[in-house]
Design a protein around this motif. Structure first.
Motif, PDB file in Angstrom:
ATOM      1  N   ILE A   8       0.768  -1.284  -0.055  1.00  0.00           N
ATOM      2  CA  ILE A   8      -0.035   0.061   0.011  1.00  0.00           C
ATOM      3  C   ILE A   8       0.935   1.229  -0.063  1.00  0.00           C
ATOM      4  O   ILE A   8       1.700   1.375   0.859  1.00  0.00           O
ATOM      5  N   LYS A   9       0.622   2.166  -1.156  1.00  0.00           N
ATOM      6  CA  LYS A   9       1.164   3.494  -0.955  1.00  0.00           C
ATOM      7  C   LYS A   9       0.258   4.447  -1.005  1.00  0.00           C
ATOM      8  O   LYS A   9      -0.795   4.598  -1.492  1.00  0.00           O
ATOM      9  N   ALA A  10       0.536   5.447   0.000  1.00  0.00           N
ATOM     10  CA  ALA A  10      -0.328   6.591   0.101  1.00  0.00           C
ATOM     11  C   ALA A  10       0.356   7.959   0.010  1.00  0.00           C
ATOM     12  O   ALA A  10       1.568   8.154   0.290  1.00  0.00           O
ATOM     13  N   GLU A  11      -0.322   8.776  -0.864  1.00  0.00           N
ATOM     14  CA  GLU A  11       0.405   9.946  -1.543  1.00  0.00           C
ATOM     15  C   GLU A  11      -0.801  11.101  -1.093  1.00  0.00           C
ATOM     16  O   GLU A  11      -1.939  11.065  -1.277  1.00  0.00           O
ATOM     17  N   ILE A  12      -0.558  12.321  -0.424  1.00  0.00           N
ATOM     18  CA  ILE A  12      -1.156  13.298  -0.160  1.00  0.00           C
ATOM     19  C   ILE A  12      -1.154  14.358  -1.699  1.00  0.00           C
ATOM     20  O   ILE A  12      -0.277  14.524  -2.270  1.00  0.00           O
ATOM     21  N   VAL A  13      -2.530  14.458  -2.101  1.00  0.00           N
ATOM     22  CA  VAL A  13      -2.752  15.071  -3.025  1.00  0.00           C
ATOM     23  C   VAL A  13      -3.479  16.434  -3.003  1.00  0.00           C
ATOM     24  O   VAL A  13      -4.046  16.742  -1.904  1.00  0.00           O
ATOM     25  N   ASP A  14      -3.213  17.375  -3.805  1.00  0.00           N
ATOM     26  CA  ASP A  14      -4.053  18.968  -3.692  1.00  0.00           C
ATOM     27  C   ASP A  14      -5.362  18.674  -3.702  1.00  0.00           C
ATOM     28  O   ASP A  14      -5.984  17.761  -4.150  1.00  0.00           O
ATOM     29  N   ASN A  15      -6.104  19.758  -2.947  1.00  0.00           N
ATOM     30  CA  ASN A  15      -7.632  19.645  -2.959  1.00  0.00           C
ATOM     31  C   ASN A  15      -8.187  20.119  -4.390  1.00  0.00           C
ATOM     32  O   ASN A  15      -7.195  20.481  -5.392  1.00  0.00           O
TER      33      ASN A  15
ATOM     34  N   LEU B  39      -7.856  22.539  -9.691  1.00  0.00           N
ATOM     35  CA  LEU B  39      -8.862  23.112 -10.822  1.00  0.00           C
ATOM     36  C   LEU B  39      -7.826  24.468 -11.420  1.00  0.00           C
ATOM     37  O   LEU B  39      -7.725  24.684 -12.457  1.00  0.00           O
ATOM     38  N   LEU B  40      -7.174  25.043 -10.295  1.00  0.00           N
ATOM     39  CA  LEU B  40      -6.732  26.423 -10.699  1.00  0.00           C
ATOM     40  C   LEU B  40      -5.374  25.906 -11.586  1.00  0.00           C
ATOM     41  O   LEU B  40      -5.037  26.523 -12.606  1.00  0.00           O
ATOM     42  N   GLU B  41      -4.662  24.789 -11.035  1.00  0.00           N
ATOM     43  CA  GLU B  41      -3.234  24.402 -11.781  1.00  0.00           C
ATOM     44  C   GLU B  41      -3.667  23.845 -13.191  1.00  0.00           C
ATOM     45  O   GLU B  41      -3.052  24.284 -14.214  1.00  0.00           O
ATOM     46  N   SER B  42      -4.731  23.331 -13.316  1.00  0.00           N
ATOM     47  CA  SER B  42      -5.305  23.012 -14.842  1.00  0.00           C
ATOM     48  C   SER B  42      -5.605  24.092 -15.758  1.00  0.00           C
ATOM     49  O   SER B  42      -5.466  24.271 -16.695  1.00  0.00           O
ATOM     50  N   ARG B  43      -6.326  24.817 -15.022  1.00  0.00           N
ATOM     51  CA  ARG B  43      -6.816  26.126 -15.907  1.00  0.00           C
ATOM     52  C   ARG B  43      -5.659  27.026 -16.317  1.00  0.00           C
ATOM     53  O   ARG B  43      -5.374  27.485 -17.338  1.00  0.00           O
TER      54      ARG B  43
END
Length: 387
Positions: free
Chosen positions: A367-374, A379-383
């Protein structure tokens, strides 16, 4: 003397002219930067026109996070870029929020959640409040991405290789190859002296180990599920099936119940801060179960494991120690004769025999756990990437 005074006068006049011309040019440039936009132009098009001015003066892009991309609804007549933006926002009930590298345009009614409301004529998009999100859930919550590899490994092979699953650190696990015939087992992994930690002990990449186990047909990967879970929420993974069991109740009615079997994982990650660093407190409940029909009913066998661990983002752990037994009937004896039908004078019974081979297999889960942005940050990064 007069010549010197004339030179001074000429220099003074030139300076005055230069200042006047510079001011005139600046005024002319400022007038040239006055914008005129039709009220029918869409907001995203208007922002693309305004954005170069903001980038030049503040180094910030314009990002439309509102759900509205309708017409401006108001004409822009000979205004500078800042005044134009203010008028657009005022007309369409929008506001601007400044952040590092960008200025976000948002719906005024939903800025507390960062989710917009459609203000156009055709449709309305609800805010997070309107859809009644569960208590404590917000689009601004960070999430945890959990990747798992579920594998069944031949216990005797795992034991002979000396795999210590509990030593999994930084994607590597220790194996003890200091036994007779070790070269035959470890050869497929290309272990070298550089990977040796001490006499007979090696550290090997976990992915290489799992691939080798599969290649050598000493195990098989059942599934590679992944799930993204919001902070402090629960997630559920099942690799298997629900089986039906029928029973008769006290009134004589047949009642059908369903039970989940297979590999079942319940996860609950919580992100906590320790000395300004984020770590993951992870609760894990793992079940390995199966249903075996019998003359009376269906027998459900299960083994379970529960643990609570603290991991940093992208850290990986392995959970092992749950076993099952696979029984295979093997017929041995004289070729051809041992496989004759029983009615051929019973020759098969004289020339062959059956043996039951039992293979004990170990369930191994990494099992690997990774913290990802909210969601808002993603959405901001994508846009910003696609603008």
């Amino acid at each position: 003397m007069r010549l010197a005074q004339m030179k001074k006068s000429i220099i003074l006049v030139c300076l005055i002219l230069a200042i006047s011309i510079t001011g005139l040019l600046a005024q002319t440039q400022k007038e040239m930067e006055k914008l005129t936009l039709s009220k029918d132009i869409r907001i995203n098009e208007a922002l693309q026109i305004l954005e170069p001015f903001f980038i030049r003066d503040s180094g910030k892009k314009l990002i439309n996070l509102s759900s509205y991309n309708g017409p401006l609804g108001v004409p822009i007549n000979n205004l500078d870029y800042k005044e134009a933006l203010e008028l657009i926002l005022l007309k369409n009930n929008l506001i601007q929020t400044e952040a590092v590298g960008y200025i976000a345009i948002q719906d005024k009614a939903a800025t507390d959640l960062g989710i917009g409301v459609e203000t156009g004529k055709d449709s309305i998009m609800p805010t997070a409040e309107a859809v009644q999100l569960p208590e404590g859930v917000s689009p601004k919550d960070k999430q945890v991405l959990i990747n798992a590899v579920i594998m069944l490994v031949d216990k005797s092979y795992s034991k002979s290789l000396g795999i210590d699953w509990s030593t999994l650190v930084d994607g590597k696990v220790k194996v003890n190859a200091g036994f007779s015939g070790a070269s035959q087992v470890t050869a497929p992994m290309n272990l070298s002296a550089e990977t040796s930690t001490e006499a007979g002990n090696y550290t090997i990449d976990i992915n290489t180990l799992l691939k080798t186990i599969e290649t050598e047909q000493k195990g098989s990967i059942l599934a590679k599920p992944n799930i993204r879970v919001s902070n402090a929420r629960k997630g559920h993974i099942q690799v298997g099936q629900d089986i039906s069991i029928k029973r008769v109740d006290e009134a004589g009615n047949t009642v059908e119940s369903f039970f989940s079997t297979g590999v079942i994982m319940d996860v609950e990650p919580t992100i906590i801060k320790v000395d300004d660093e984020e770590v993951i407190y992870l609760k894990l409940n793992i079940e390995r179960s199966s249903g075996v029909p019998s003359d009376v009913s269906t027998i459900i066998t299960k083994s379970t494991s529960s643990t609570e661990v603290i991991l940093f983002s992208n850290e990986e752990i392995a959970i092992a120690g749950m076993f099952d037994t696979d029984e295979t009937t093997v017929r041995s004896g004289i070729p051809i004769l041992k496989d004759l039908p029983w009615w051929v004078f019973g020759i098969r019974y004289l020339t062959g025999y059956n043996t039951v081979e039992k293979k004990e297999r170990e369930l191994v889960i990494t099992i690997k756990a990774e913290i990802v942005d909210n969601a808002i940050d993603r959405l901001l990064e994508s846009r910003s990437t696609h603008m």
